[in-house]
Design an enzyme around this catalytic site. Sequence first.
Site: not given
Length: 315
Positions: A50, A140, A170, A197-198, A214
């Site tokens: 991001t 990450y 992450k 996120d989703e 993000s």
Amino acid sequence: MSYIPKTEGLVAAPFTPMHADGSLNLAPIPQYAQLLVQNGIKGAFIGGSTGEGVSLSFPEKLELLRAWGQVDVPGLTKIMLVGGTSLAESKLLAQEASQAGFQAIAVLAPFYFKPANVELLAQFCIQIGEAAPDLGLYFYHIPALTGANLSMIDFLTCIDGRLPNFYGIKYTHNDLMDFRQCVLFGNQKYDILWGWDEIYLAAMAMGARGAVGSTFNYAAPLYYELMAAFNAGDLEKARQLQDKSIAIVRILGKYGGIATGKAYMRALGLNCGGFRLPIANMSADQYPRFLDDLEAIDFYAYASQMPVSKVVNAD
């Protein structure tokens, strides 16, 4: 380090503000940090996907690092992405992050000369972590962008006990079986942060208690409500809230993807400019239609709130 802190809540991945000509615009960062804290964000993951870290020159990475380093907001953990395809550059950035007051650093898998196995990846991370032994180090994991699709449970097994300041992962991948094994590893020894996120609800069912994302920049209240519903055992409400998150992400995709996140920030009142090539930005005539789409999904009912009313522009 004998103690590995465990993240409870949301870590935002801030956008890097740019001027119209594509140069860095670091002036909004103090207010950006206040925006995050006001909306319950626990940490800032600087210079990630991001934040366009891979699109910045080394001097620009230093500027960004130092600007966030000057932010002194109680309760906001600062994590700097330092690697990277270059081991030498990653070490230098790690040392700079240590001097600038960060709490942790993060390392990507090299994405040109990719590590062939978890042992080589572990060696890469260990050398960077040893360059800044006072900072925690996260790996990450984002194979969709790095192409390094290695088993993270195998990676944890490989690096365990070899880097005292290794904090965890992450985890930006949808392999929930591997994720669950990482959460459980060593009696839940490491901080395994979810990064998709989703589908955060699915990850919470598999043990996620902290996440980096993000959309947390501009919709943190939605995710905290989602977490509260899950913790209360109200799965129907939690699913409905995850559906709202999905609606946000679908609009991201409708207007081209990651750069649309900066349009969300502009809608809140924090103009971060655009993304650098080769990422495509929203056109001027698309922005009003984008705002209409936000109204259609009732975005402002669960959007993050700015700390002040005035708009902060990129120029």
